[in-house]
Design a protein around this motif. Structure first.
Motif, short mmCIF file in Angstrom:
data_model
loop_
_atom_site.label_atom_id
_atom_site.label_comp_id
_atom_site.label_asym_id
_atom_site.label_seq_id
_atom_site.Cartn_x
_atom_site.Cartn_y
_atom_site.Cartn_z
N LEU A 92 0.79 -1.10 0.05
CA LEU A 92 -0.03 0.10 -0.01
C LEU A 92 1.05 1.24 0.01
CD1 LEU A 92 -2.72 -1.10 2.51
CD2 LEU A 92 -3.05 -0.85 0.07
N GLY A 93 1.96 1.18 0.72
CA GLY A 93 2.74 2.50 0.69
C GLY A 93 3.42 2.84 -0.55
N LEU A 94 3.90 1.63 -1.27
CA LEU A 94 4.39 1.76 -2.58
C LEU A 94 3.54 2.53 -3.47
CD1 LEU A 94 6.56 -1.51 -2.86
CD2 LEU A 94 7.53 0.87 -2.46
N VAL A 95 2.33 1.85 -3.57
CA VAL A 95 1.27 2.25 -4.55
C VAL A 95 0.95 3.82 -4.23
CG1 VAL A 95 -1.18 2.26 -4.94
CG2 VAL A 95 0.12 0.06 -4.77
N ALA A 96 0.92 4.53 -2.86
CA ALA A 96 0.71 5.47 -2.75
C ALA A 96 1.72 6.40 -3.23
CB ALA A 96 0.61 5.95 -1.00
N GLN A 97 3.02 5.98 -2.94
CA GLN A 97 4.09 6.95 -3.39
C GLN A 97 4.04 6.81 -5.14
OE1 GLN A 97 8.07 5.32 -3.33
NE2 GLN A 97 8.96 7.47 -2.57
N PHE A 98 3.94 5.84 -5.64
CA PHE A 98 3.52 5.89 -7.21
C PHE A 98 2.44 6.76 -7.57
CE2 PHE A 98 1.21 4.07 -10.61
CZ PHE A 98 2.19 3.99 -11.65
N LEU A 99 1.52 6.69 -6.99
CA LEU A 99 0.53 7.83 -7.22
C LEU A 99 0.60 9.37 -7.01
CD1 LEU A 99 -2.65 5.88 -6.36
CD2 LEU A 99 -1.82 5.93 -8.68
N PHE A 100 1.16 9.21 -5.92
CA PHE A 100 1.50 11.00 -5.41
C PHE A 100 2.62 11.71 -6.12
CE2 PHE A 100 -1.16 9.49 -1.54
CZ PHE A 100 -2.42 9.40 -2.11
N THR A 101 3.65 10.87 -6.34
CA THR A 101 4.79 11.49 -6.98
C THR A 101 4.85 11.23 -8.52
OG1 THR A 101 6.05 9.39 -6.57
CG2 THR A 101 5.91 10.93 -4.71
N ALA A 102 3.87 11.06 -9.26
CA ALA A 102 4.07 11.00 -10.53
C ALA A 102 4.39 12.45 -11.12
CB ALA A 102 2.48 10.70 -11.03
N GLU A 103 5.40 12.29 -12.16
CA GLU A 103 6.04 13.51 -12.67
C GLU A 103 5.40 14.16 -13.87
OE1 GLU A 103 10.35 15.05 -14.06
OE2 GLU A 103 10.24 14.35 -12.02
N TRP A 104 4.79 14.99 -14.00
CA TRP A 104 3.90 15.66 -15.11
C TRP A 104 4.75 16.51 -15.85
CZ3 TRP A 104 -0.65 13.47 -16.70
CH2 TRP A 104 -1.25 12.60 -15.55
N ASN A 105 4.40 16.39 -17.04
CA ASN A 105 5.47 17.17 -18.18
C ASN A 105 4.62 17.77 -19.28
OD1 ASN A 105 8.53 16.52 -17.23
ND2 ASN A 105 7.47 14.72 -17.43
N GLY A 106 4.94 18.70 -19.92
CA GLY A 106 4.00 19.21 -21.15
C GLY A 106 3.19 20.48 -20.76
N ALA A 107 2.51 20.94 -21.68
CA ALA A 107 1.60 22.15 -21.40
C ALA A 107 0.12 21.66 -21.07
CB ALA A 107 1.60 22.93 -22.54
N LEU A 108 -0.85 22.50 -20.99
CA LEU A 108 -2.29 22.34 -20.43
C LEU A 108 -2.86 21.49 -21.61
CD1 LEU A 108 -3.48 25.73 -19.04
CD2 LEU A 108 -2.74 23.47 -17.86
N VAL A 109 -2.33 21.70 -22.82
CA VAL A 109 -2.97 20.98 -24.00
C VAL A 109 -2.63 19.68 -23.92
CG1 VAL A 109 -3.40 20.98 -26.60
CG2 VAL A 109 -3.35 23.08 -25.37
N TYR A 110 -1.27 19.47 -24.02
CA TYR A 110 -0.90 17.93 -23.77
C TYR A 110 0.11 17.72 -22.70
CZ TYR A 110 1.56 13.78 -25.53
OH TYR A 110 2.15 12.74 -25.70
N ARG A 111 -0.30 16.98 -21.77
CA ARG A 111 0.50 16.53 -20.83
C ARG A 111 0.60 15.06 -20.57
NH1 ARG A 111 -1.60 18.18 -15.13
NH2 ARG A 111 0.36 18.33 -14.63
N TRP A 112 1.84 14.83 -20.14
CA TRP A 112 2.21 13.50 -20.09
C TRP A 112 3.01 13.17 -18.85
CZ3 TRP A 112 7.38 12.35 -20.27
CH2 TRP A 112 8.33 13.46 -20.76
N ALA A 113 2.80 12.10 -18.22
CA ALA A 113 3.46 11.82 -17.08
C ALA A 113 4.66 10.67 -17.05
CB ALA A 113 2.26 11.27 -16.13
N LEU A 114 5.59 10.96 -16.15
CA LEU A 114 6.84 10.02 -16.14
C LEU A 114 6.32 9.17 -14.74
CD1 LEU A 114 9.94 11.98 -16.66
CD2 LEU A 114 9.04 10.08 -17.93
N LEU A 115 6.02 7.79 -15.23
CA LEU A 115 5.68 6.90 -14.11
C LEU A 115 6.91 5.92 -13.77
CD1 LEU A 115 2.00 6.28 -15.15
CD2 LEU A 115 2.92 8.06 -13.20
N ASN A 116 6.94 5.52 -12.47
CA ASN A 116 7.95 4.51 -12.05
C ASN A 116 7.25 3.18 -12.03
OD1 ASN A 116 9.71 2.71 -10.91
ND2 ASN A 116 10.29 3.90 -9.33
N TRP A 117 7.08 2.57 -13.36
CA TRP A 117 6.38 1.16 -13.63
C TRP A 117 6.73 0.15 -12.70
CZ3 TRP A 117 1.87 2.28 -15.39
CH2 TRP A 117 1.50 3.12 -16.41
#
Length: 636
Positions: A371-396
């Motif tokens: 549960l702790g790992l899932v919480a960190q995965f969701l809350f620390t996702a790094e978003w990039n891009g502008a408002l029109v097109y945003r993408w996230a760097l996720l630690n799969w």
């Protein structure tokens, strides 16, 4: 002792009958027949239709061999006697009636309970036949006890240690041979396989010795079945028993001469018979789908086990040094006298491997870490891009590790709850096996693990607003090998194969040290990938990521490798490699590698059971039985 309180136990063999009367206080008294503790099974039918038993029957055989029945238990439904036939059940009833009369004389009236020892290989038809014979003998409806079960029950009462789930082999070498493989369950012993051979016991030795005497003496009367033949067989049997304490004995022949028989001659004619019994032992172990390493002990009973060569020949064939029990003739009947009595509740509780409180509490650690790992995965996702097109760097890799640990937590809970349920059922007198309930618990845990992993994917997709496909791939694919291994473990446990001495809950407990180390490593890796890059902190952040990668490498080695020295040797290079590849692109690789390590751990556990390698904790030191420690048998 009042007659109604007495328990009469009878072991009817092909050659002889042994019987004891058990008292309520646990004492027992052997019945004596014609001055000895063994009543010959033979019956002779007189001209008037009456039956002669014991030594009287053998004396009659020397003059009326056509009216002599050497072994009623080996006869068919009808027995030819002279010019007519009699029912074999009446012949057997005559023997049992002799035993019943002696027991009544001893206790002063008819006994209250009767138990009969029967071969493990007897089917319903033979058992029903024996019950009918007992009823005609005035013994009512007896309780039937399988001979090998009676033997091991008596050995347990004498102090032999057999853990729940262990396997034992009983070689009953009487007039014939019956070899049985048993497994000790929570409520008693069960027969896994049994084979019998009428030509691998004492009767075959008697015939071989008689033939040898005929050859050496040139007496033609010994080579055919006739009055003289029965007389010689009786003399040969007595001589064979006397050679246990005399170096040589003289066997009288029908011609009036005598032939000296010594131990060397007996061993020469008996060796092929004993070797046949040895092959039978090897065959029954193979029939039970076991190897010698699985067997906790081989125990020899019956008169043939007293031959000096028997232990060596059986041990060579079975690849396990056998134990010749202290009193091989009365072991089964004495064990049957106590079989079936309810054991104290404490014994049943001790027999079932109950998980400790510490083990039950530790099973939740992987769940909280997941549960702790899932919480960190969701809350620390790094978003990039502008408002029109945003993408996230996720630690799969972190999501994959969380899914794997969720499955580990579910399987821990399933095995523990299954073992606790089995212990409660056994203490309440239930019959369902421990392995069956543990197998059910594992199956439920597999379903729960899949559900939790799928829930992680759906929650992550909804929370981050992304397609669910990648989330399902990184949660379900890494846990698939673990789930397959768990399903195989459920089948193995449910079928009762090779239950570990400490119980399935302890045996399938994934090491929490590896779980905590892997979680700490992944937390540091995720921190290094998502933390703000202050110029004065970049070095420390990068160092944290390298340490996290090293910890993941160490956790992988802890899961796969058992010996401490080998762990120390492998941990360093694996940790260095893991630390060197820490990056956004390699984070998924780190999680997948640990998922593979968990699957490998399960494969190792299953291989320990299926490949028949006994775990070290199943080798308990036991008491000395007939000069050989039980632990010595367990370690071979």
């Amino acid at each position: 002792m009042r007659p109604a309180e007495a328990r009469l136990t009878i072991d009817v063999g092909r050659a002889g009958v042994v019987a004891v009367v058990a008292c309520p206080d646990g004492g027992w008294t052997p019945l004596m027949f014609d001055g000895g503790p063994v009543l010959p099974s033979a019956v002779a039918v007189a001209e008037d239709g009456s039956f002669l038993t014991g030594q009287a029957a053998w004396r009659a055989a020397s003059t009326s061999s056509d009216r002599f029945i050497a072994s009623p238990v080996a006869s068919g439904d009808q027995v030819t006697v002279g010019d007519g036939q009699v029912e074999s059940v009446d012949v057997m009833a005559a023997v049992l009636r002799r035993v019943a009369d002696e027991a009544a004389r001893l206790v002063g009236g008819p006994v209250g309970e009767v138990r009969l020892v029967v071969p493990a290989g007897w089917g319903p038809r033979r058992r029903t036949w024996m019950r009918h014979a007992a009823h005609r003998a005035g013994l009512g409806q007896p309780t039937l006890v399988e001979a090998p079960v009676a033997v091991v029950e008596h050995l347990l009462a004498a102090g032999m240690q057999v853990v729940v789930g262990a396997f034992a082999v009983v070689c009953d070498l009487g007039a014939g041979a019956e070899v049985t493989v048993l497994r000790r369950g929570p409520t008693g012993f069960e027969v896994l396989a049994t084979l019998a051979d009428a030509d691998a016991g004492g009767d075959a030795v008697d015939r071989a010795l008689a033939d040898a005497l005929a050859e050496s003496s040139g007496d033609a009367q010994l080579g055919v079945a006739g009055d003289g033949r029965w007389a010689v067989l009786a003399s040969v049997r007595a001589a064979k028993e006397s050679l246990s304490w005399h170096p040589a004995v003289t066997v009288p022949l029908p011609s009036g001469a005598g032939v000296v028989v010594n131990g060397v001659m007996l061993e020469r004619v008996a060796l092929p018979v004993v070797e046949r019994a040895g092959r039978l032992t090897a065959e029954v172990i193979a029939a039970a789908d076991l190897l010698p390493d699985d067997i906790s002990g081989v125990y020899c009973v019956g008169g043939m086990s007293l031959l000096p060569m028997t232990a060596a020949v059986i041990g060579e064939a079975a690849k396990v040094p056998p134990v010749v029990v202290t009193d091989p003739v009365t072991e089964a009947v004495r064990g049957a006298a106590g079989v079936g009595m309810p054991a104290p509740p404490t014994e049943v509780a001790d027999a079932v491997a109950v998980p400790s409180v510490r083990r039950a509490a530790a099973m939740v650690i992987p769940g909280f870490v997941s549960l702790g790992l899932v919480a960190q995965f969701l809350f620390t996702a790094e978003w990039n891009g502008a408002l029109v097109y945003r993408w996230a760097l996720l630690n799969w890799g972190e999501l994959a590790l969380a899914a794997v640990l969720a499955v580990v937590a579910a399987l821990n809970a399933g095995t523990v709850l299954g073992a606790l349920s089995a212990a409660r059922t056994s203490s309440a007198g239930g019959s369902r096996s421990t392995g069956g309930q543990v197998g059910t618990g594992i199956l439920a845990a597999v379903s729960l693990g899949v559900a939790v992993a799928g829930m992680y994917a759906i929650v992550g997709s909804l929370y981050l607003g992304l397609e669910v496909g990648p989330f399902l791939r990184w949660t379900l694919l890494p846990v698939a090998p673990v789930l397959v291994c768990a399903l195989v473990a459920a089948v193995v446990a449910a079928r009762g194969w090779r239950t570990p001495a400490a119980g399935w809950a302890e045996f399938l407990a994934f090491p929490n040290g590896s779980v905590v180390t892997a979680a700490a490593g992944m937390v540091l890796v995720q921190y290094s990938l998502t933390a703000d890059r202050w110029p004065d902190m970049v070095l420390w952040i990068d160092l944290a990521g390298r340490v996290g990668g090293a910890l993941l490498g160490v956790a992988t080695v802890m899961a796969v490798v058992g010996p401490l020295m080998l762990r120390l040797v492998l941990a360093a290079p694996v940790a260095v490699i893991s630390a060197a590849i820490v990056s956004w692109r390699a984070s998924g690789i780190l999680g997948a590698v640990y998922a593979i390590a968990v699957a490998v751990w399960w494969v190792q556990r299953l291989w320990t059971r299926i490949a028949r390698v006994a775990p070290p904790d199943a080798r308990d030191d036991g008491p000395v039985i007939s000069g050989l420690p039980a632990a010595a048998v367990a370690r071979r």
